[in-house]
Design an enzyme around this catalytic site. Structure first.
Site, short mmCIF file in Angstrom:
data_model
loop_
_atom_site.label_atom_id
_atom_site.label_comp_id
_atom_site.label_asym_id
_atom_site.label_seq_id
_atom_site.Cartn_x
_atom_site.Cartn_y
_atom_site.Cartn_z
N LYS A 182 0.82 -1.22 0.00
CA LYS A 182 0.00 0.00 0.00
C LYS A 182 0.86 1.28 0.00
O LYS A 182 2.06 1.23 0.28
CB LYS A 182 -0.94 -0.05 1.21
CG LYS A 182 -1.94 -1.22 1.15
CD LYS A 182 -2.90 -1.18 2.32
CE LYS A 182 -3.94 -2.29 2.24
NZ LYS A 182 -4.92 -2.21 3.34
N ASN A 214 -2.04 0.26 6.63
CA ASN A 214 -1.52 -0.98 7.21
C ASN A 214 -0.63 -1.79 6.26
O ASN A 214 -0.59 -3.01 6.33
CB ASN A 214 -2.65 -1.81 7.81
CG ASN A 214 -3.70 -2.21 6.79
OD1 ASN A 214 -3.57 -1.89 5.61
ND2 ASN A 214 -4.71 -2.92 7.24
N HIS A 233 -2.15 -5.41 1.52
CA HIS A 233 -3.46 -6.04 1.36
C HIS A 233 -3.24 -7.53 1.14
O HIS A 233 -2.26 -7.91 0.51
CB HIS A 233 -4.18 -5.45 0.14
CG HIS A 233 -5.35 -6.27 -0.31
ND1 HIS A 233 -6.57 -6.18 0.30
CD2 HIS A 233 -5.46 -7.21 -1.28
CE1 HIS A 233 -7.40 -7.04 -0.30
NE2 HIS A 233 -6.75 -7.67 -1.25
N TYR A 293 -12.45 -1.53 -3.77
CA TYR A 293 -12.94 -1.67 -2.40
C TYR A 293 -14.46 -1.55 -2.29
O TYR A 293 -14.99 -1.26 -1.22
CB TYR A 293 -12.25 -0.66 -1.48
CG TYR A 293 -10.85 -1.09 -1.08
CD1 TYR A 293 -10.67 -2.18 -0.22
CD2 TYR A 293 -9.73 -0.44 -1.55
CE1 TYR A 293 -9.40 -2.59 0.16
CE2 TYR A 293 -8.44 -0.85 -1.18
CZ TYR A 293 -8.29 -1.92 -0.32
OH TYR A 293 -7.04 -2.33 0.05
#
Ligand code: ATP
Ligand code: MG
Length: 139
Positions: free
Chosen positions: A11, A114, A117, A51
């Site tokens: 990410k 974070n 993915h 998403y």
């Protein structure tokens, strides 16, 4: 039908912090083979589509903005039990809850940013890989 492939993205936060090399090394060291690999950037529209399953969740807008904010690395990975083993390798969504030695524990900043993915099912691994890669880009 169970497959031996999963899909991942490194990410924007992890790319910006120069973690691409470290994360790819952890992926290879864990026994995943790289089937397809691409350095690219999602438009707001593409991130929104990727998403779409999270459209109703309160963080959807924030997630789409963040994921289209900078370049990402997309990859299809191969290994026995790929989806589950990759989720184990990356750790919990919230890095403060991720196990020691997981990618998110080492590289993630927050629950939103974070680092990586990982697909949550064989079906989604197929859909997500097809979102980024043509047949000619898989080896
Ligand atoms: P991913 O699908 O990216 O592998 P995940 O399956 O662990 O992550 P999901 O529940 O699918 O987690 O959420 C998708 C992404 O949405 C998360 O990785 C994170 O970037 C973001 N996200 C999840 N929960 C929150 C939250 N509470 N606040 C902000 N962002 C969140
Ligand atoms: Mg998910």
């Amino acid at each position: 039908m169970a497959t031996n492939r999963t899909f991942t993205m490194i990410k924007p936060d992890a790319v910006e912090n120069n973690y691409i090399g470290g994360i790819l090394k952890m992926i290879n060291d864990a026994g995943f083979r790289i089937v397809a690999l691409k350095y690219t950037k999602l438009s707001t529209e593409a991130a929104g589509k990727f998403y779409e399953v999270h459209k109703e969740r309160p963080f959807y807008g924030e997630l789409v903005t963040y994921m289209s904010n900078g370049p990402i690395v997309a990859a299809i990975l191969e290994k026995d039990n790929a989806v589950a083993d990759f989720r184990t390798l990356i750790g919990a969504t919230d890095p403060t809850k991720a196990d020691e030695g997981t990618i998110r524990k080492i590289y993630a900043k927050s629950i939103a940013a974070n680092a990586v993915h990982g697909s949550d099912s064989d079906e989604n691994a197929q859909i997500e890989g097809d979102f980024f890669f043509s047949k000619l880009e898989r080896f």
